[in-house]
Design a protein around this motif. Structure first.
Motif, PDB file in Angstrom:
ATOM      1  N   SER A  69      -9.962  -6.884  -2.677  1.00  0.00           N
ATOM      2  CA  SER A  69      -8.844  -5.959  -2.919  1.00  0.00           C
ATOM      3  C   SER A  69      -7.524  -6.604  -2.492  1.00  0.00           C
ATOM      4  CB  SER A  69      -9.045  -4.665  -2.133  1.00  0.00           C
ATOM      5  OG  SER A  69     -10.255  -4.074  -2.509  1.00  0.00           O
ATOM      6  N   ARG A  70      -7.566  -7.348  -1.419  1.00  0.00           N
ATOM      7  CA  ARG A  70      -6.347  -8.043  -0.974  1.00  0.00           C
ATOM      8  C   ARG A  70      -5.889  -9.040  -2.038  1.00  0.00           C
ATOM      9  NH1 ARG A  70      -5.120  -8.074   4.786  1.00  0.00           N
ATOM     10  NH2 ARG A  70      -6.364  -6.427   5.701  1.00  0.00           N
ATOM     11  N   ARG A  71      -6.883  -9.664  -2.689  1.00  0.00           N
ATOM     12  CA  ARG A  71      -6.541 -10.629  -3.733  1.00  0.00           C
ATOM     13  C   ARG A  71      -5.894  -9.906  -4.923  1.00  0.00           C
ATOM     14  NH1 ARG A  71     -10.885 -13.998  -3.424  1.00  0.00           N
ATOM     15  NH2 ARG A  71      -9.633 -15.375  -2.114  1.00  0.00           N
ATOM     16  N   GLY A  82      -6.414   0.797  -9.981  1.00  0.00           N
ATOM     17  CA  GLY A  82      -7.708   1.456 -10.211  1.00  0.00           C
ATOM     18  C   GLY A  82      -8.478   1.637  -8.899  1.00  0.00           C
ATOM     19  N   GLN A  83      -7.824   1.329  -7.782  1.00  0.00           N
ATOM     20  CA  GLN A  83      -8.488   1.452  -6.474  1.00  0.00           C
ATOM     21  C   GLN A  83      -7.767   2.466  -5.590  1.00  0.00           C
ATOM     22  OE1 GLN A  83      -8.669  -2.490  -4.764  1.00  0.00           O
ATOM     23  NE2 GLN A  83      -9.753  -3.352  -6.517  1.00  0.00           N
ATOM     24  N   GLY A  84      -7.007   3.324  -6.252  1.00  0.00           N
ATOM     25  CA  GLY A  84      -6.325   4.371  -5.487  1.00  0.00           C
ATOM     26  C   GLY A  84      -4.931   3.994  -5.037  1.00  0.00           C
ATOM     27  N   TRP A  85      -4.420   2.860  -5.453  1.00  0.00           N
ATOM     28  CA  TRP A  85      -3.018   2.527  -5.120  1.00  0.00           C
ATOM     29  C   TRP A  85      -2.305   1.937  -6.342  1.00  0.00           C
ATOM     30  CZ3 TRP A  85      -2.058  -2.667  -5.751  1.00  0.00           C
ATOM     31  CH2 TRP A  85      -3.141  -3.552  -5.604  1.00  0.00           C
ATOM     32  N   GLY A 101       8.795  -3.320   1.131  1.00  0.00           N
ATOM     33  CA  GLY A 101       8.502  -2.145   1.961  1.00  0.00           C
ATOM     34  C   GLY A 101       7.254  -1.425   1.465  1.00  0.00           C
ATOM     35  N   HIS A 102       7.149  -1.318   0.154  1.00  0.00           N
ATOM     36  CA  HIS A 102       6.019  -0.642  -0.475  1.00  0.00           C
ATOM     37  C   HIS A 102       4.700  -1.369  -0.120  1.00  0.00           C
ATOM     38  CE1 HIS A 102       4.702   1.411  -4.484  1.00  0.00           C
ATOM     39  NE2 HIS A 102       3.738   1.385  -3.608  1.00  0.00           N
ATOM     40  N   VAL A 103       4.715  -2.690  -0.260  1.00  0.00           N
ATOM     41  CA  VAL A 103       3.513  -3.492   0.033  1.00  0.00           C
ATOM     42  C   VAL A 103       3.166  -3.390   1.525  1.00  0.00           C
ATOM     43  CG1 VAL A 103       2.587  -5.854   0.128  1.00  0.00           C
ATOM     44  CG2 VAL A 103       3.850  -5.096  -1.886  1.00  0.00           C
ATOM     45  N   GLN A 104       4.189  -3.462   2.374  1.00  0.00           N
ATOM     46  CA  GLN A 104       3.951  -3.402   3.827  1.00  0.00           C
ATOM     47  C   GLN A 104       3.271  -2.079   4.205  1.00  0.00           C
ATOM     48  OE1 GLN A 104       5.331  -5.914   6.106  1.00  0.00           O
ATOM     49  NE2 GLN A 104       5.872  -7.084   4.307  1.00  0.00           N
ATOM     50  N   LYS A 105       3.786  -0.992   3.598  1.00  0.00           N
ATOM     51  CA  LYS A 105       3.258   0.334   3.905  1.00  0.00           C
ATOM     52  C   LYS A 105       1.805   0.442   3.431  1.00  0.00           C
ATOM     53  CE  LYS A 105       4.989   4.968   3.376  1.00  0.00           C
ATOM     54  NZ  LYS A 105       5.904   5.747   2.601  1.00  0.00           N
ATOM     55  N   LEU A 106       1.611  -0.037   2.218  1.00  0.00           N
ATOM     56  CA  LEU A 106       0.284   0.062   1.607  1.00  0.00           C
ATOM     57  C   LEU A 106      -0.780  -0.671   2.446  1.00  0.00           C
ATOM     58  CD1 LEU A 106      -0.016  -0.438  -2.213  1.00  0.00           C
ATOM     59  CD2 LEU A 106      -1.870  -1.087  -0.728  1.00  0.00           C
ATOM     60  N   ILE A 107      -0.456  -1.867   2.851  1.00  0.00           N
ATOM     61  CA  ILE A 107      -1.445  -2.682   3.570  1.00  0.00           C
ATOM     62  C   ILE A 107      -1.607  -2.174   5.008  1.00  0.00           C
ATOM     63  CG2 ILE A 107       0.163  -4.522   4.251  1.00  0.00           C
ATOM     64  CD1 ILE A 107      -3.190  -5.405   2.903  1.00  0.00           C
ATOM     65  N   THR A 108      -0.558  -1.584   5.556  1.00  0.00           N
ATOM     66  CA  THR A 108      -0.677  -1.031   6.907  1.00  0.00           C
ATOM     67  C   THR A 108      -1.602   0.188   6.887  1.00  0.00           C
ATOM     68  OG1 THR A 108       1.586  -1.742   7.250  1.00  0.00           O
ATOM     69  CG2 THR A 108       0.690  -0.321   8.935  1.00  0.00           C
TER      70      THR A 108
END
Ligand code: AMP
Ligand code: ZN
Length: 461
Positions: free
Chosen positions: A327-329, A282-285, A311-318
């Motif tokens: 949001s990180r939580r 709900g925050q755009g990801w 890989g998906h998480v790494q890309k998203l947070i980068t």
């Protein structure tokens, strides 16, 4: 002087050096099935300067630490009853002198033969051979993964001992207690190096039902945790081990690791089809569950996959490096939820397909969660909730203490103990095995397909 009191149980000294831990244990098991751990220590090589275990540094650490650790362990061997220190204790073959004091000599030497790093294993195996020759006792060189699978049986034997079982009479003392859990049972081995679902059918028959096709779950958790956890929280962590699982859990669910009744507010996917639904923040990801395109056929049920989600998480947070803590939580919780549900869906599949077609004695009633990741309380919660949601309410879920789930020599001692009691012995000319599959159906065969085993006739009860 009375003769040395006959030993009540079997005694072994065990060595484990398959990776970077130099481990030694002394275990005694009574005929009744109860066990006592007289010694269980490890020294881990210092890998902080490297990204992972450095093989040469680990071998040097084994060479440096093994002999002194064995020497220390010997001081924990039980003393024989009724022997004076001055007596010639060696002549009875049952005792040795340690620091000038008589101690019971181990009945056999246990050691890890494989799988693992060849030179590391060789340090332990050669030391074990030396002890076996010097004391003229058998050698039991066992499979490290078999030892992980049998750990819950060790735990039950130790717990029974802790409950201070005292046989009332001789008959009581020799009546064998059934080891728990009894075969068959399922183990989910989830650690920094392994992600495996193992069906343990008997002492030497362990089928691998599912395995990671790329990185291990603990490795993925560490990689994601490093990026998701805010840097000020990460830098406050002083463990230096590179294993971020515990702080990742505490970051995702603050207060949960200390709480006995934490509310995770977790609802398992209602239907099978929902298990592969995307998580929308709900925050755009969004996050996509591993192998979601594969559905849940036989092939997908035998695979774990973590590199894709990583890989998906790494890309998203980068891309969103300015994400705030809340949001990180949300991301930490979503990552953990998808990973743990992925593990559990394979478990559910295995339980249902086995128990629907098996006769009563082959039905699985117990699931063991082991390895470092199994210490995560949210994982235990997800497993229980999802099993219940799929009607598997009668399946018992157990998690042995983490210290016995990570590499240690007590599990090697226990495995060798079970093998010894089943009549197995190892030849003195055996070599280490870098690879040694657990599963008899695997290429190269399973535990007993390795050369160097021989069997002695079992004494009649
Ligand atoms: P092992 O390989 O069995 O020594 O386990 C180490 C792995 O377990 C590392 O990847 C840790 O990050 C992971 N781990 C330890 N504790 C936890 C936890 N509470 N939650 C998730 N992972 C964990
Ligand atoms: Zn291990």
């Amino acid at each position: 002087m009375e003769p040395c009191t006959p030993r009540r149980g079997l005694l072994t000294l065990a060595i484990e050096t398959s990776c970077d831990d130099t481990c030694v244990a002394i275990l005694e098991k009574q005929k009744s099935g109860f066990a006592r751990l007289h010694f269980n220590e490890k020294i881990t090589s210092d890998n902080r300067a490297f990204r992972g275990v450095h093989p040469l540094v680990a071998v040097a650490s084994h060479s440096e630490n093994l002999a002194p650790l064995v020497q220390k362990a010997l001081r924990s061997l039980p003393s024989p009853v009724g022997i004076r220190p001055s007596q010639d204790v060696n002549s009875d073959g049952q005792t040795i002198l340690v620091d000038g004091r008589p101690r019971l000599r181990p009945d056999f030497i246990s050691v890890t033969r494989g799988p693992g790093m060849a030179s590391n294993l060789a340090t332990g195996l050669n030391h074990a051979k030396g002890l076996a020759v010097a004391w003229d006792v058998p050698l039991l060189a066992v499979n490290h993964m078999q030892a992980h699978a049998l750990t819950p049986r060790l735990v039950s034997a130790l717990e029974a001992e802790k409950l201070a079982f005292k046989p009332k009479n001789e008959e009581d003392a020799s009546s064998q207690q059934p080891q728990s859990p009894q075969f068959p049972f399922l183990s989910l081995l989830v650690s920094g190096g392994h992600t495996m679902l193992v069906h343990s059918k008997s002492l030497n028959d362990h089928a691998i039902l599912a395995e990671s096709i790329n990185i291990a779950v603990g490795d993925m958790i560490d990689k994601c945790a490093r990026l998701i956890i805010p840097s000020d929280i990460l830098s406050a962590d002083t463990s230096d081990s590179g294993a971020y699982g515990p702080i990742f859990e505490e970051f995702a669910f603050p207060g949960s690791t200390e709480s006995a009744s934490y509310d995770y507010n977790y609802t398992p996917p209602a239907r099978r089809a929902d298990e592969i639904k995307r998580f929308d923040s709900g925050q755009g990801w969004v996050l996509t569950p591993p192998l979601h395109l594969k559905g849940m056929g036989e092939e997908a049920a035998s695979q774990f996959e973590f590199a894709g989600l990583n890989g998906h998480v790494q890309k998203l947070i980068t891309l969103r490096s300015d994400m705030d803590v809340d949001s990180r939580r949300v991301l930490a919780r979503a990552t953990m939820t998808l990973v743990f549900e992925h593990l559990t869906t394979r478990l559910v599949f295995a339980l249902q397909s086995n128990n629907n077609k098996s006769r009563k004695r082959n039905k699985i009633g117990t699931v063991v969660l082991s390895g470092g990741v199994a210490s995560n309380k949210f994982l235990r919660h997800v497993v229980r909730k999802l099993l219940d949601a799929r009607g598997l309410t009668d399946i018992e879920v157990i998690a042995p203490p983490v210290a016995l789930c990570t590499d240690n020599a007590a599990m090697i001692a226990w495995t060798a103990m079970e093998m010894y009691e089943d009549g197995w012995r190892s030849d003195l000319d055996i070599l280490t095995m870098r690879k040694w599959p657990l599963d008899p159906k695997a290429e190269g065969g399973g535990i007993l397909d390795a050369s160097g085993w021989y069997r002695v006739p079992m004494p009649k009860e």
